[in-house]
Design a protein around this motif. Structure first.
Motif, PDB file in Angstrom:
ATOM      1  N   ALA A 727       0.836  -1.202   0.000  1.00 36.49           N
ATOM      2  CA  ALA A 727       0.000   0.000   0.000  1.00 36.49           C
ATOM      3  C   ALA A 727       0.867   1.247   0.000  1.00 36.49           C
ATOM      4  CB  ALA A 727      -0.910  -0.003   1.227  1.00 36.49           C
ATOM      5  N   TYR A 736      -0.717  -1.111   6.644  1.00 35.04           N
ATOM      6  CA  TYR A 736      -2.148  -1.288   6.818  1.00 35.04           C
ATOM      7  C   TYR A 736      -2.344  -2.527   7.678  1.00 35.04           C
ATOM      8  CZ  TYR A 736      -1.698  -4.821   3.132  1.00 35.04           C
ATOM      9  OH  TYR A 736      -1.317  -5.909   2.394  1.00 35.04           O
ATOM     10  N   ARG A 744      -9.188  -5.359   4.983  1.00 35.95           N
ATOM     11  CA  ARG A 744      -8.033  -4.485   5.179  1.00 35.95           C
ATOM     12  C   ARG A 744      -8.501  -3.160   5.796  1.00 35.95           C
ATOM     13  NH1 ARG A 744      -6.360  -4.922  -1.098  1.00 35.95           N
ATOM     14  NH2 ARG A 744      -6.726  -7.171  -1.285  1.00 35.95           N
ATOM     15  N   MET A 746      -6.839   0.934   7.296  1.00 33.85           N
ATOM     16  CA  MET A 746      -5.685   1.827   7.203  1.00 33.85           C
ATOM     17  C   MET A 746      -5.984   3.168   7.878  1.00 33.85           C
ATOM     18  SD  MET A 746      -3.941   3.348   3.722  1.00 33.85           S
ATOM     19  CE  MET A 746      -3.347   1.769   3.118  1.00 33.85           C
TER      20      MET A 746
END
Length: 802
Positions: A727, A736, A744, A746
């Motif tokens: 990422a 993340y 996922r 973040m």
């Protein structure tokens, strides 16, 4: 020179003719439809189309199970140069024609290297390639399994040459065979072949101790180890990435821990659960099918005449399919039939041939028969399942007989060659008499008195209650006729060997008799399961991929990326919808363990919170009319990414997945305490937005615009850490974490930012370099062997002239 190469020219012509004639519909543009082929096409459609449009290989697809790697779905490996050796062996022809030609040439090369004359090598090669099992695997769409099996003879011949101290040639053949075997990607068949090759190593080790030749044995072992390293290196990208992926699948270690783990659930045990792995276990009566093709009825949908008892009862005016199989498997397309004549020759070789190879082949066949029984010989198979490395990663024990189909013809041909080389041929007639008497006697007993041993009742007969009596009648009749048929071919084999032992026919005539009858035996059975009439035009086949009206309607939605949940069939065992949409379900033998847990605990109960966080925008459901389908729009789908207000830190995976039961994923995210250090705050004041602006299966680009720091959850599946998904925020690498057990998440800083997720697995990148180097070394080794052979031949010619 012409006399020397003539048999090879004839062999090439025969192999091409056999493959072309059998698969003639392929040259007419026709296709053999099968459920697995359709499934595979659906599974890999997104990756395949991406490759066609961009020339780039994606190692990730979002078309199934929320997203998963494509390592075992669609992954053309351009860096492995050995694939060109396979194309040369297959004369450049496409699958399936080229692959069956590869099988015949591989077996032919093996027998030549073992000192078998060309005529016997030709018939042995056809016996192997057209073993009924190979055709049934082809019919079922198991192309990778067929390809892996077809190059197995090269591995065998390479090992045998090395143990015969022909180290350079053996190393080359072994490296090419093993490299191609791994390249075709069916690790289960490679593993089973490895087990029988281990038996060979042990037998040669015993022989080395007995004959005091341990130094040569050790040297042979080191040569084979070098070949194994080179062949593994040539496919390291796939092996490495598959190994990484395997750790996170249902074949890996369980994630959720419980005090009362269900041993029948693959989600609760290391590897596969015993009952799941052993579903396709042969029964003892199934073993008869390898010699008497329709001993247990043949297939679950066996073609049967209108004059049969079942045909008369249903009053069909044409050939129908009847559930004649009554063995121990849940169902089957057909028998793993080696050929009656092949079985006779195998036993003939086992009695007459003297060599460590014989004991390897005999022990291996018995071993494989035992393994194929699975749960029906539990004490034996439990030892391997519980204690042997990787054994519990594989299922369908009866498939182990695919390796037996490779081994069976070898001993029979070696026995015939031994007879040809011998001056005293009388002992071979005695061996033929014993072989024919044993096998013929078994067939005669079951053919005449089968009703005393069997009730001819199948495990699924409850579904055909009104037909059971006529089915039993047809099954008994099939056993009798099939047993008498096998006896006929045994008598042919006995007569041919008797005539040869009495010098009444030549070697060529012997080979022709055995070849013609042996091939006719196999082809007669093969065509029951794969015939020209089974192929369909490409237009008809493409009907499998015609969008339904409901698919067309959903495809009108221009949003970049959302998911569809098709419940008109079993959503977790069908990839049909995956051909058109990014789906919640799909079809694959190795799903990610976390996703399987979600299926078991939440998706199977239609937990809308979980479906919403997977961005399930549409549901395809049965329509009002039978067989029709319609759709429902889900306005609560959360989109590709969203900000949350609260973060709940939970203690373990159990709390993670259990917390999804009453979770509002639009407001709260569940984060395992292993990521606690990443979380800046447990509460956020949501503002701004985050949207997906660009989509590719291996690259997702988002834009965020906020006035304060936020915590974003993405509807994409977690796979990691450090297994490929990287990422960046504004081009700078960023971390993340995982949220809600499978997604996922973040930290997003305030302001306008570009967030990119890109799948770039280092295992593939680094592995591809190793592939190129290792396969290049093998080709250099092959070039040197060919150069040396030509040079040595030239020296011989010069000496003859001198």
């Amino acid at each position: 020179m012409f006399k020397k190469i003539l048999p090879h020219i004839i062999a090439s012509a025969v192999f091409i003719m056999m493959a072309v004639v059998y698969f003639m519909p392929h040259f007419e543009g026709k296709i053999l439809p099968s459920s697995d082929t359709v499934q595979v096409t659906g599974m890999g459609h997104e990756a395949h189309e991406f490759y066609k449009e961009t020339g780039e290989v994606t190692n990730w697809t979002n078309s199934m199970f929320g997203g998963m790697p494509t390592y075992q779905i669609f992954n053309p490996n351009k860096s492995n140069l050995l694939q060109y050796v396979g194309k040369v062996l297959g004369l450049g022809m496409e699958y399936p024609v080229g692959m069956f030609i590869i099988g015949m040439f591989s077996f032919y090369i093996m027998l030549l290297l073992l000192g078998v004359n060309s005529w016997l090598a030709i018939i042995g090669s056809i016996f192997f390639a057209f073993s009924t099992n190979n055709l049934i695997l082809f019919e079922a769409g198991h192309s990778s399994k067929v390809q892996t099996l077809m190059v197995a003879p090269l591995i065998i011949s390479g090992m045998l040459l090395v143990f015969r101290k022909k180290w350079l040639v053996g190393l080359t053949v072994f490296s090419i065979g093993m490299g191609l075997n791994l390249f075709y990607r069916h690790p289960q068949m490679t593993y089973y072949l490895g087990l029988v090759m281990l038996i060979l190593v042990i037998i040669y080790g015993i022989d080395a101790i007995k004959n005091k030749t341990l130094p040569d044995y050790i040297k042979s072992g080191l040569v084979l180890l070098l070949g194994l390293v080179l062949s593994i290196g040539s496919t390291s990208s796939i092996l490495w990435s598959t190994y990484e992926y395997g750790e996170d699948t249902m074949r890996g270690a369980p994630i959720i821990q419980t005090d009362n783990a269900d041993p029948n659930s693959s989600s609760a045990v290391q590897g596969l659960a015993w009952n799941y792995a052993m579903q396709w276990s042969n029964g003892y009566r199934d073993l008869l099918s390898s010699y008497i093709p329709r001993a247990v009825g043949g297939g679950s949908g066996e073609k049967i005449s209108k004059d049969s008892a079942f045909g008369k009862m249903v009053r069909s005016q044409k050939e129908v399919q009847a559930p004649l199989y009554w063995g121990a498997l849940p169902f089957t397309s057909g028998p793993i039939y080696f050929g009656a004549l092949v079985c006779f020759l195998f036993l003939f070789g086992a009695i007459s041939f003297k060599s460590p190879i014989k004991w390897w082949l005999v022990v291996s066949i018995i071993f494989l028969l035992f393994l194929s029984l699975g749960k029906n010989l539990e004490f034996f198979n439990r030892l391997f399942f519980d204690y042997f490395p990787l054994f519990n990663k594989f299922r369908t024990p009866n498939s182990v007989l695919s390796i037996a189909a490779v081994l069976m013809p070898i001993l029979g041909i070696l026995g015939l060659q031994d007879m040809i080389n011998s001056e005293d041929k009388s002992k071979y007639w005695r061996a033929a008499l014993w072989s024919g008497g044993i096998l013929g006697g078994i067939a005669l007993v079951f053919g005449l008195f089968g009703g005393m041993f069997f009730d001819f009742v199948g495990s699924s007969d409850a579904r055909y209650e009104q037909f059971v009596d006529v089915l039993r009648e047809d099954r008994a009749s099939l056993l009798r006729s099939s047993a008498l048929r096998s006896i006929f071919y045994i008598l042919v084999g006995m007569a041919a060997i008797w005539a040869y032992s009495k010098s009444k026919i030549s070697t060529v005539v012997l080979a022709i008799i055995l070849g013609v009858f042996g091939v006719f035996d196999l082809i007669q059975v093969d065509t029951r399961y794969v015939s020209h009439s089974d192929f369909v035009s490409s237009r008809v086949y493409k009907n499998n991929f015609e969008p339904r009206p409901v698919d067309k309607k959903i495809l009108e939605d221009t949003e970049l990326y959302f998911r569809v949940h098709d419940v008109t069939s079993d959503p977790y065992n069908s990839a049909s919808a995956s051909y058109f949409h990014k789906t919640v379900g799909g079809y694959h033998a190795a799903k990610l363990q976390r996703y399987q847990d979600i299926i078991d605990r939440h998706l199977s109960t239609n937990n809308m919170a979980v479906l919403n966080m997977l961005n399930t925008k549409y549901f395809i459901i049965p329509g009002a009319e039978e067989g029709s389908a319609t759709y429902q729009l889900n306005p609560a789908a959360l989109g590709n990414a969203w900000f949350v207000s609260n973060i709940n830190i939970v203690e373990n995976p159990n709390a993670e997945i259990d917390g999804l039961t009453n979770l509002d994923p639009a407001v709260t995210a569940l984060v395992n305490k292993e990521f606690q250090g990443y979380v800046k705050s447990n509460t956020y004041e949501k503002n701004g937005q985050i949207t997906l602006t660009s989509y590719a299966p291996n690259k997702l680009v988002f834009q965020s615009n906020t006035t304060s720091d936020q915590f974003a959850v993405f509807s994409d599946i977690w796979y990691g850490p450090n297994k490929g998904w990287v990422a960046t925020i504004d081009g700078k690498s960023t971390d993340y974490i995982r949220a809600n057990y499978i997604l996922r998440a973040m930290n997003i800083p305030a302001g306008q930012h570009e967030i990119v997720f890109e799948f770039k697995p280092s295992a593939m990148a680094t592995g591809s370099i190793i592939d190129l180097i290792s396969s290049g070394l093998i080709l250099l080794l092959l070039g040197y062997v060919i150069f040396k052979a030509i040079k040595d031949r030239q020296i011989e010619v010069d000496n003859e002239k001198a």
